[in-house]
Structure formats: structure tokens, C-alpha cells
Design an enzyme around this catalytic site. Structure first.
Site, PDB file in Angstrom:
ATOM      1  N   TYR A 146       0.597  -1.323   0.067  1.00 16.27           N
ATOM      2  CA  TYR A 146      -0.011  -0.172  -0.060  1.00 16.27           C
ATOM      3  C   TYR A 146       0.670   1.343  -0.159  1.00 16.27           C
ATOM      4  O   TYR A 146       0.478   2.410  -0.510  1.00 16.27           O
ATOM      5  CB  TYR A 146      -1.041  -0.011   1.361  1.00 16.27           C
ATOM      6  N   LYS A 196       3.330 -15.481   1.517  1.00 14.68           N
ATOM      7  CA  LYS A 196       3.667 -15.908   0.309  1.00 14.68           C
ATOM      8  C   LYS A 196       5.253 -16.131   0.255  1.00 14.68           C
ATOM      9  O   LYS A 196       5.836 -15.444  -0.751  1.00 14.68           O
ATOM     10  CB  LYS A 196       3.253 -15.272  -1.005  1.00 14.68           C
ATOM     11  N   ASP A 229      -2.678 -18.003  -0.108  1.00 15.48           N
ATOM     12  CA  ASP A 229      -3.899 -18.630  -0.955  1.00 15.48           C
ATOM     13  C   ASP A 229      -4.315 -20.001  -0.313  1.00 15.48           C
ATOM     14  O   ASP A 229      -5.702 -19.921  -0.193  1.00 15.48           O
ATOM     15  CB  ASP A 229      -3.178 -18.985  -2.293  1.00 15.48           C
ATOM     16  N   ASP A 253      -6.233  -7.451   3.806  1.00 18.92           N
ATOM     17  CA  ASP A 253      -7.484  -6.883   3.249  1.00 18.92           C
ATOM     18  C   ASP A 253      -8.177  -8.050   2.427  1.00 18.92           C
ATOM     19  O   ASP A 253      -9.473  -8.153   2.922  1.00 18.92           O
ATOM     20  CB  ASP A 253      -6.917  -5.788   2.276  1.00 18.92           C
ATOM     21  N   ASP A 257     -12.217  -9.376   3.876  1.00 18.33           N
ATOM     22  CA  ASP A 257     -13.491  -9.428   3.172  1.00 18.33           C
ATOM     23  C   ASP A 257     -14.152 -10.788   3.125  1.00 18.33           C
ATOM     24  O   ASP A 257     -15.318 -11.129   2.802  1.00 18.33           O
ATOM     25  CB  ASP A 257     -13.531  -8.642   1.839  1.00 18.33           C
TER      26      ASP A 257
HETATM   27  C1  IPM Z   1     -10.388  -1.170   3.628  1.00 19.83           C
HETATM   28  C2  IPM Z   1     -10.361  -0.974   2.328  1.00 19.83           C
HETATM   29  C3  IPM Z   1      -9.152   0.232   2.081  1.00 19.83           C
HETATM   30  C4  IPM Z   1      -7.974  -0.723   2.221  1.00 19.83           C
HETATM   31  C5  IPM Z   1      -9.293   1.188   0.977  1.00 19.83           C
HETATM   32  C6  IPM Z   1     -10.619   2.071   1.188  1.00 19.83           C
HETATM   33  C7  IPM Z   1      -8.170   1.910   1.080  1.00 19.83           C
HETATM   34  O1  IPM Z   1     -10.704  -1.745   1.294  1.00 19.83           O
HETATM   35  O2  IPM Z   1     -10.303  -0.675   4.629  1.00 19.83           O
HETATM   36  O3  IPM Z   1     -10.513  -2.505   3.844  1.00 19.83           O
HETATM   37  O4  IPM Z   1      -7.797  -1.308   0.970  1.00 19.83           O
HETATM   38  O5  IPM Z   1      -7.414  -0.844   3.075  1.00 19.83           O
HETATM   39 MN    MN Z   2     -10.840  -3.497   2.261  1.00 24.40          MN
END
Ligand code: IPM
Ligand code: MN
Ligand code: NAD
Length: 370
Positions: A146, A196, A229, A253, A257
Site C-alpha cells: 500500500y 507468500k 492462497d 485486506d 472481506d
Molecule cells: C479497507 C479498504 C481500504 C483498503 C481502501 C478503501 C483504502 O478496502 O479498509 O479494507 O484497501 O485498505
Molecule cells: Mn478492504
């Protein structure tokens, strides 16, 4: 009550951010009488909403306030038209969240994931697979791909080349490892580190440092390594076998999700981002739902507010040391989730405010007995 107020900076942001933040603040207001400090809340623009007014995603004044307050409550940021603006200055200029994470050194992003009995039917998984899920994702939050340099798109006119740099120092990995082990030590005592190391140098160092920190300080906690993975595969197949998953910024990240699918909705996952321990024993802290601004449902009043509400519960636990209140809020959420008045992401037709009202009503019930 002392006269020293708890200073909260509220940044609702974009899309559903303001909708879920309003619900979260209603919950905070409902429990406020149980706290020993008054809460002083300041609201500021962040993200696209700020860009439209001030031409930047976060004003310097707001960044300064963020340093001074006791905690930040963030809604969500981003949307079409803002995500891909070609603004110089890298990620901290393009995203208020990235700027806050970097400037406040919020290196540990803690994302709890659990199964909710009444939301199981909304998951694509069999109940017996997801029912035992109760884990924490600890995502490194201030480094890695990032923020690494060099980055950019070069020679756009000729042979265009886009570069992102994955970079980690030993110290960056070590502090994240310590956070993961310390959290696991208070839970089921197991850390799964995802990397990884088979293809990335940063993965090799990541794994080496996890091993070293484990051996020297946390040998009584179980440590296992999985390739990222394979970790994601195992997460969806056997979520109940995880306790704390620690991963770099990008893998963390993705893992979080994915874990939301186990929970039933992105609208159920809260998070806390913490900075290093300061001399006065406090840490910079930002609380926010894991989800984004959800442009597809923004403005309709149907966003699930539970992730934001549980982020307030994390604030009570981590910034007010009131785990008791956090647990009670979680119980209220569980009772409301067992009813029929839930938002469309969980198969209901209730509005954001309906759900918030029901949770606040449940909270009012136990608050009156405290
Ligand atoms: C999160 C989001 C952020 C990230 C974006 C909005 C910068 O996806 O907080 O998980 O990728 O960290
Ligand atoms: Mn995110
Ligand atoms: P998203 O998390 O906003 O939405 C993904 C899907 O989940 C959508 O279908 C959305 O409707 C649903 N969803 C998310 N939160 C929900 C909620 N509370 N209730 C019901 N449904 C919900 O991810 P995206 O669509 O990839 O990104 C949209 C924007 O948000 C982008 O600009 C992205 O950069 C940004 N984003 C911001 C953050 C953040 O502020 N922390 C996190 C992720 C994405």
C-alpha cells in the site's frame, strides 16, 4: 463523572458511511450514561465528501485533530469519480483513510469475524461449516504494498509500466506479530500467519520474524504458517479452526472481506486500528466498519449498520476498557439479528434506522437495570 471529556472525532465520509455512522452514534449515546466521562464529539468531512468541498480528501486541520483526540469513528470513503483521481502525493493524498492510518501509525488493524446463528442462512455455506467461526484478522496497516516506494505508472506514452512495491522492515513485522500473539494469548492461543514466502522476499522475512518473535516471547502460543492462497481456501472450508490470522496489508485486506462471507454480510464486520503504546499508556485508535461506501445501495437507507455499531463496541472495549458494555452490545445485536427486522443484505426489508432503533431499544432495556 470527571470533567475530562473523551474526545471523539467522527468522520462519516461517503456513501453509506454517514448512514451507518448515525446508527453507531445512536448506540454510543444509549450507553453513554454508563461511562465515567462525557463524550465530546466533533464531526468533520473526509473522503470524497471532503474533496468536493475542499479539494483534498482530508484537511490538514482534520489530520491535526485526529492526533489530538482519544479516538476516531470513521464511516467509509470512496466512490466512482474519486477512487482513480490522478493526484500527486501517493496513497496518503488519494485517501483520507490511508493518510490517517499512516500519520497516526495505526499499524494494527484488528478485524473480528464471527458466525451469527440467525445470519447463517444468508451465507453460502453449510451451517455446520460456519457455525464455529470466531476469529480475528490482524492486518498490518501502515506498510507493505500500500505504501512502498517506488510506485507509479511510468512512461505512459511509451511502454507504460505500473509499479507497486511490497516492502517490510523487521520492526514493522515484529510489532504486528506481537499484537497478534498478545491477542491470541487472551483467546484460544493460536496464531496462523499467512504469507507468500514461497514467492516473495517480504514473505520470507515475514515468516522469519514471526518465528523469531514467537520463539523469544510467545512460545506458549501456537504458531502455524500457511501460504496466503491456502489460508483463504482453508478459511472458507474450515473457518472454525482459526483463532488469530495475521497477515500483511494486502493479504489481510483480502482475507477479511472473504471472512465476511462466513459471517453473512460485509455489513457485520467491525474493526479497530491501533497505534503503538504511548508513554501515557494510550494508543491512537480508529474504529470503522470493514466495508466500504457501498455506492450500489447508498442513499436508500438500507445499509446494515451492525458493522458500525460493533465498531463502537470495540471502542468501548479498547478505548474505555469497558469489555462488559461491548459484550452487552454484542448480545443486543444478536437478539435483534434473531428477529425479522433485518436489512436486505441479510434477507430482510428493514431500514438502517429500523435496525438501529431496535438495537437501541434493546440496549435501553439493560441500561435501565445497571
Ligand atoms: C479497507 C479498504 C481500504 C483498503 C481502501 C478503501 C483504502 O478496502 O479498509 O479494507 O484497501 O485498505
Ligand atoms: Mn478492504
Ligand atoms: P463495499 O464494501 O463498499 O461494497 C461491497 C458490497 O457489499 C456491495 O454490494 C455493498 O452493497 C455491500 N455492502 C457493503 N457494506 C454493506 C452494508 N453495511 N450493508 C449492506 N451491504 C453492504 O466495497 P466496494 O463496492 O468494492 O467499494 C465501494 C467503495 O468503497 C470504493 O470507492 C472503495 O474504494 C471504497 N472502500 C472503502 C472502504 C473504507 O472506507 N474502509 C473499504 C472498502 C472499500
Amino acid at each position: 463523572m470527571t470533567s475530562d471529556p473523551f474526545r471523539l472525532l467522527c468522520l462519516p465520509g461517503d456513501g453509506i458511511g454517514p448512514e451507518v455512522t448515525q446508527a453507531a452514534l445512536a448506540v454510543l449515546e444509549a450507553v453513554a450514561p454508563a461511562l465515567d466521562r462525557p463524550i465530546d464529539i466533533t464531526h468533520e468531512l473526509a473522503g470524497g465528501a471532503c474533496y468536493e468541498v475542499h479539494g483534498v480528501f482530508l484537511r490538514n486541520e482534520t489530520a491535526q485533530q485526529a492526533h489530538e483526540v482519544d479516538a476516531i469513528l470513521f464511516g467509509a470513503e470512496g466512490g466512482v469519480g474519486w477512487d482513480n483521481l490522478d493526484i500527486p502525493g501517493g496513497p496518503t493524498a488519494r485517501s483520507s483513510l490511508s493518510r490517517l492510518r499512516k500519520e497516526l501509525d495505526l499499524f494494527a488493524n484488528i478485524r473480528p469475524v464471527r458466525s451469527w446463528p440467525l445470519a447463517i442462512a444468508q451465507t453460502p455455506f453449510r451451517p455446520e461449516v460456519v457455525a464455529e467461526a470466531d476469529l480475528l484478522v490482524v492486518r498490518e496497516n501502515t506498510s507493505g504494498i500500500y505504501f512502498g516506494e517506488p510506485r507509479g505508472i511510468f512512461d505512459r506514452e511509451g511502454e507504460a509500466r505500473a509499479i507497486d512495491t511490497q516492502s517490510y522492515t523487521r520492526a514493522e513485522i515484529d510489532r504486528c506479530a506481537h499484537m497478534a500473539f498478545a491477542l491470541a494469548d487472551k483467546r484460544k492461543g493460536k496464531v496462523t500467519s499467512a504469507d507468500k514466502a514461497n514467492v516473495m522476499e517480504s514473505g520470507v522475512l515475514w515468516r522469519e520474524r514471526l518465528e523469531a518473535v514467537h520463539k523469544e516471547y510467545w512460545a506458549h502460543v501456537t504458531l502455524e504458517h500457511l501460504y496466503a492462497d491456502a489460508c483463504l481456501f482453508d478459511l472458507v472450508c474450515h473457518p472454525g479452526r482459526f483463532d488469530v490470522i495475521v497477515a500483511d496489508n494486502l493479504f489481510g485486506d483480502l482475507i477479511s472481506d472473504c471472512a465476511a462471507a462466513i459471517s453473512g454480510s460485509l455489513g457485520l464486520l467491525p474493526s479497530a486500528s491501533l497505534g503503538p503504546l504511548k508513554a501515557d499508556g494510550r494508543r491512537a485508535a480508529l474504529f470503522e466498519p470493514v466495508h466500504g461506501s457501498a455506492p450500489d445501495i447508498a442513499g436508500r437507507g438500507i445499509a446494515n449498520p451492525i458493522a458500525a455499531i460493533l465498531s463502537v463496541a470495540m471502542m468501548l472495549q479498547l478505548s474505555f476498557q469497558r469489555s462488559d458494555l461491548a459484550a452487552k452490545i454484542e448480545n443486543s445485536v444478536e437478539r435483534v439479528l434473531s428477529g425479522t427486522r433485518i436489512t436486505p443484505d441479510l434477507g430482510g426489508d428493514a431500514s438502517t434506522l429500523d435496525v438501529a432503533d431496535n438495537i437501541v431499544a434493546d440496549i435501553d432495556g439493560w441500561m435501565s437495570t445497571l
